[in-house]
Design a protein around this motif. Structure first.
Motif, mmCIF file in Angstrom:
data_model
loop_
_atom_site.group_PDB
_atom_site.id
_atom_site.type_symbol
_atom_site.label_atom_id
_atom_site.label_comp_id
_atom_site.label_asym_id
_atom_site.label_seq_id
_atom_site.Cartn_x
_atom_site.Cartn_y
_atom_site.Cartn_z
ATOM 1 N N ASP A 54 0.858 -1.183 0.000
ATOM 2 C CA ASP A 54 0.000 0.000 0.000
ATOM 3 C C ASP A 54 0.895 1.236 0.000
ATOM 4 O O ASP A 54 1.429 1.634 1.039
ATOM 5 C CB ASP A 54 -0.896 -0.030 1.241
ATOM 6 N N ALA A 55 1.072 1.852 -1.161
ATOM 7 C CA ALA A 55 1.994 2.976 -1.282
ATOM 8 C C ALA A 55 1.557 4.169 -0.443
ATOM 9 O O ALA A 55 2.406 4.891 0.097
ATOM 10 C CB ALA A 55 2.139 3.382 -2.744
ATOM 11 N N ALA A 56 0.246 4.396 -0.329
ATOM 12 C CA ALA A 56 -0.233 5.524 0.467
ATOM 13 C C ALA A 56 0.113 5.326 1.939
ATOM 14 O O ALA A 56 0.547 6.269 2.625
ATOM 15 C CB ALA A 56 -1.736 5.691 0.285
ATOM 16 N N PHE A 57 -0.079 4.113 2.448
ATOM 17 C CA PHE A 57 0.284 3.806 3.835
ATOM 18 C C PHE A 57 1.783 3.978 4.038
ATOM 19 O O PHE A 57 2.232 4.575 5.031
ATOM 20 C CB PHE A 57 -0.139 2.382 4.182
ATOM 21 N N LEU A 58 2.582 3.474 3.117
ATOM 22 C CA LEU A 58 4.030 3.606 3.227
ATOM 23 C C LEU A 58 4.451 5.073 3.222
ATOM 24 O O LEU A 58 5.295 5.493 4.016
ATOM 25 C CB LEU A 58 4.720 2.880 2.077
ATOM 26 N N GLN A 90 8.420 -1.165 -6.487
ATOM 27 C CA GLN A 90 7.789 0.054 -7.012
ATOM 28 C C GLN A 90 7.009 0.780 -5.929
ATOM 29 O O GLN A 90 6.995 2.013 -5.877
ATOM 30 C CB GLN A 90 6.866 -0.302 -8.187
ATOM 31 N N ARG A 91 6.357 0.033 -5.033
ATOM 32 C CA ARG A 91 5.651 0.658 -3.909
ATOM 33 C C ARG A 91 6.640 1.430 -3.032
ATOM 34 O O ARG A 91 6.377 2.564 -2.623
ATOM 35 C CB ARG A 91 4.934 -0.388 -3.063
ATOM 36 N N THR A 124 15.381 -9.647 -6.172
ATOM 37 C CA THR A 124 16.116 -8.716 -5.310
ATOM 38 C C THR A 124 16.991 -7.801 -6.148
ATOM 39 O O THR A 124 17.121 -6.601 -5.853
ATOM 40 C CB THR A 124 16.970 -9.506 -4.309
ATOM 41 N N HIS A 125 17.595 -8.335 -7.188
ATOM 42 C CA HIS A 125 18.349 -7.508 -8.140
ATOM 43 C C HIS A 125 17.447 -6.428 -8.721
ATOM 44 O O HIS A 125 17.834 -5.258 -8.818
ATOM 45 C CB HIS A 125 18.907 -8.381 -9.267
ATOM 46 N N ASP A 126 16.233 -6.806 -9.086
ATOM 47 C CA ASP A 126 15.301 -5.846 -9.675
ATOM 48 C C ASP A 126 14.967 -4.726 -8.698
ATOM 49 O O ASP A 126 14.895 -3.554 -9.088
ATOM 50 C CB ASP A 126 14.011 -6.554 -10.099
ATOM 51 N N VAL A 127 14.770 -5.071 -7.424
ATOM 52 C CA VAL A 127 14.463 -4.047 -6.424
ATOM 53 C C VAL A 127 15.634 -3.084 -6.285
ATOM 54 O O VAL A 127 15.450 -1.862 -6.187
ATOM 55 C CB VAL A 127 14.118 -4.685 -5.065
ATOM 56 N N GLU A 128 16.849 -3.615 -6.276
ATOM 57 C CA GLU A 128 18.028 -2.739 -6.236
ATOM 58 C C GLU A 128 17.989 -1.724 -7.369
ATOM 59 O O GLU A 128 18.223 -0.525 -7.164
ATOM 60 C CB GLU A 128 19.315 -3.562 -6.334
ATOM 61 N N GLU A 129 17.707 -2.209 -8.566
ATOM 62 C CA GLU A 129 17.728 -1.330 -9.730
ATOM 63 C C GLU A 129 16.596 -0.307 -9.681
ATOM 64 O O GLU A 129 16.770 0.852 -10.095
ATOM 65 C CB GLU A 129 17.645 -2.158 -11.015
ATOM 66 N N ILE A 130 15.439 -0.705 -9.193
ATOM 67 C CA ILE A 130 14.310 0.230 -9.064
ATOM 68 C C ILE A 130 14.673 1.366 -8.114
ATOM 69 O O ILE A 130 14.475 2.546 -8.419
ATOM 70 C CB ILE A 130 13.054 -0.513 -8.575
ATOM 71 N N LEU A 131 15.210 1.032 -6.959
ATOM 72 C CA LEU A 131 15.529 2.054 -5.959
ATOM 73 C C LEU A 131 16.722 2.904 -6.389
ATOM 74 O O LEU A 131 16.789 4.098 -6.062
ATOM 75 C CB LEU A 131 15.813 1.392 -4.612
#
Length: 296
Positions: A54-58, A90-91, A124-131
């Motif tokens: 939930d991006a709004a909560f985050l 992405q969230r 996990t690699h993908d999350v690294e690249e997103i951030l």
């Protein structure tokens, strides 16, 4: 400092939150389970009950915080592990941008530098690249090595067959890490001044060969002759399926073991080794012996 910790009261997040509170920081722990609220508050932390999906909560929870520890809650119900990682990544990215927080420590994994060949670590690699695409933040990818706790999965094999085995041989040297040492590294990163940009820190507790693992664990459980054996990919896959793991997840685990055996998982770790943590294999062996004795 005001610090947000995801992961509820898990093996890393609980000792991390405890350490940060003891250091005098104002800590908020995110949990999806309302029943965890009293236990979180007993630690001296605030509880934020909601979902990291939930991006709004985050965004609301991160707003006003000085730093955040972001991890990926395990979800074996998700049919596509990599897509799940990408969605939550992405969230997190949206919440970081909207909240304005500048210091982020992401729990990643060794092998996350690779975009192929590492099975379940690809998400996990993908999350690294997103951030890493986010501007104006100080981002640390905290990359632990193989978790000691993963060895609990060997208990059934030991009891049934009297051996430990995956698809790499006993001479393979592996870096292992305890959750307490990961928590210590995360606390250090969250509270230290850090320049804007992308940073990497590895976390490891000990380095041992697979044969040494069998010897130490065998001695701890009263089976001094315990051997490490090399199994085929098919044998590993069948064993995981027999224990109820979905086929896709079983294949991801086989690929992780393969990448340990051929050295690709640890290639970047070997170039950027950290100082080893405090919890050695012999220390963990006592935990393993307790779990082995309790298993039916």
């Amino acid at each position: 400092m005001k610090i947000v910790v995801t992961g509820s009261l898990g093996n890393i997040s609980k000792p991390l939150a405890t350490e940060l509170v003891q250091q005098g920081h104002a800590v908020t722990v995110i949990s999806s389970k309302p029943e965890k609220k009293p236990e979180i508050e007993v630690l001296g932390a605030n509880a934020a009950i909601g979902s990291v999906d939930d991006a709004a909560f985050l965004t609301s929870t991160l707003t006003g915080a000085d730093a955040a520890y972001l991890m990926m809650p395990p979800s074996f119900a998700e049919p596509d592990s990599r897509a799940y990682h990408q969605r939550i990544g992405q969230r997190y990215a949206e919440a970081i941008q909207q909240s304005g927080i500048q210091r982020v420590v992401q729990l990643s994994s060794w092998g996350a530098h690779r975009s192929a060949g590492t099975g379940g670590i690809l998400g996990t690699h993908d999350v690294e690249e997103i951030l890493a695409k986010l501007p104006g933040i100080a981002l640390t990818h905290l990359r632990p090595t193989s978790f000691y706790y993963n060895m609990f999965s060997f208990i059934g094999m030991i009891k049934a067959q009297g051996v430990i085995g995956v698809n790499y041989d006993g001479n393979t040297r592996v870096a292992f890490v305890h959750s307490l040492d990961i928590a210590n590294a995360a606390a250090a990163e969250l509270t230290a001044p850090t320049a804007l940009g992308r940073h990497v820190r590895y976390a490891a507790s000990d380095e041992r060969t697979a044969n040494e693992v069998a010897q130490v664990l065998g001695a701890a459980i009263g089976r001094p002759g315990l051997r490490w054996v090399s199994l085929t990919n098919e044998q590993i896959q069948e064993n995981l399926l027999r224990h109820g793991l979905p086929a896709a997840r079983a294949s991801e685990i086989v690929d992780i073991y393969t990448s340990i055996g051929n050295g690709t998982l640890g290639e970047d770790y070997e170039q950027h080794k950290p100082g080893l943590g405090r919890v050695k294999l012999e220390d963990f062996a006592r935990e393993f012996a307790a779990a082995y004795a309790a298993a039916v």
